[in-house]
Scaffold this motif. Sequence first.
Motif, PDB file in Angstrom:
ATOM      1  N   PRO A   1      -6.026  -6.812   3.092  1.00 58.05           N
ATOM      2  CA  PRO A   1      -5.579  -5.701   2.630  1.00 58.05           C
ATOM      3  C   PRO A   1      -4.720  -5.248   1.870  1.00 58.05           C
TER       4      PRO A   1
ATOM      5  N   SER B   1      -5.840   4.039   4.027  1.00 55.99           N
ATOM      6  CA  SER B   1      -6.214   3.647   4.622  1.00 55.99           C
ATOM      7  C   SER B   1      -6.187   2.510   5.155  1.00 55.99           C
ATOM      8  N   ARG B   2      -5.201   1.514   4.339  1.00 51.66           N
ATOM      9  CA  ARG B   2      -4.962   0.351   4.674  1.00 51.66           C
ATOM     10  C   ARG B   2      -3.740   0.274   5.377  1.00 51.66           C
TER      11      ARG B   2
ATOM     12  N   LEU C   1      -7.787   4.691  -0.518  1.00 54.91           N
ATOM     13  CA  LEU C   1      -7.466   3.035   0.076  1.00 54.91           C
ATOM     14  C   LEU C   1      -6.230   3.231  -0.053  1.00 54.91           C
TER      15      LEU C   1
ATOM     16  N   ASN D   1       0.674  -1.357   0.073  1.00 54.77           N
ATOM     17  CA  ASN D   1      -0.548  -0.288  -0.398  1.00 54.77           C
ATOM     18  C   ASN D   1       0.798   1.037   0.072  1.00 54.77           C
TER      19      ASN D   1
ATOM     20  N   ASP E   1     -11.466   2.006   4.696  1.00 52.92           N
ATOM     21  CA  ASP E   1     -10.914   1.268   3.882  1.00 52.92           C
ATOM     22  C   ASP E   1     -11.957   0.537   2.670  1.00 52.92           C
TER      23      ASP E   1
END
Length: 309
Positions: A277, A56-57, A53, A26, A98
């Motif tokens: 994730p 958030s992850r 995204l 990420n 997420d």
Amino acid sequence: QANATSVSAITVAIITLETFAGVWINAFIVSVVCTAWVRKKTLNSSEKILLLLGCSRFCCLCFSWVYSFLSMIYPNCLLVHPVIQLLQGCYTFFNCSDFWVSACLCGFYCIRIANFRNSCFIYLKVKMDRIVPWLLFGSVIFSLVIGILVYDTADKAVCENINFTCQGRFWKATIRAQDYFYSIHFIAGFLYTTSFTAVIFSAVFLLFSLWRHKCEMQTNSMNGLSVDAHIKAMKSILSFFIMYSINFMSFVLALIYSRKKQNHVMFLIYLIHYTFPGVHSLILILSNPKLKRTLIRILSCVKCKVCMR
């Protein structure tokens, strides 16, 4: 006791490896999108979604790992006010963000790729670039509200079921917070259900659009470029749908076995929870041409440096 300690140590080691991999995957997405942002001075709608995204992850994995590490290795640290409330609140905020941003990504693919003659759908397709920032803003605000509710619920439940010692800074481990756990599970269930519903509708609409478009191609001898776009979008949404289903099953198992001493079941839940994730973000990288090219270029450079040594 020794067996439980060894299981906890193995679990911590595995989730640490999974967290490390997910964090780097990420972080790669965030760094590539931010680099494009600096270079172009702007971001398109899909890049905005991927940026939020990835952030958030990244944060969700970090807070989740800290909570799991402390609960298994140093559980007394969670008795310091307000560590458990902050960890639960922050984790819920980023986890909620997420899933809602992921649902927005599925909806974006559906509206951008699908072809319907409905006036409402056409309006959404035309105004998508203006709608996406508001959707992301709404997702963040909604996630923040849920995070605050979780923090407040945890704080009330803990304060009502804790005996204070050492001038209120440390608590005895006499928590009986059934209401707290039920409230957290209810909020998590609402989060999963609503975002999962958005994913299901996106997949159904896109599949129906693909079917209609193939029928039109057979009658009008049209080219297959749109079909390719449909299929690529369907692969992304279906991959998320499958992983979301597995993650939802792990949530149900966690709800059932959270109060039982079933170490093997909880180990499976942790395994699924920390895999989601990273694996889904990796699928997004491989399905995005720009991210995929950057990843291949980086891996090629690393391979060359290793061979030179």
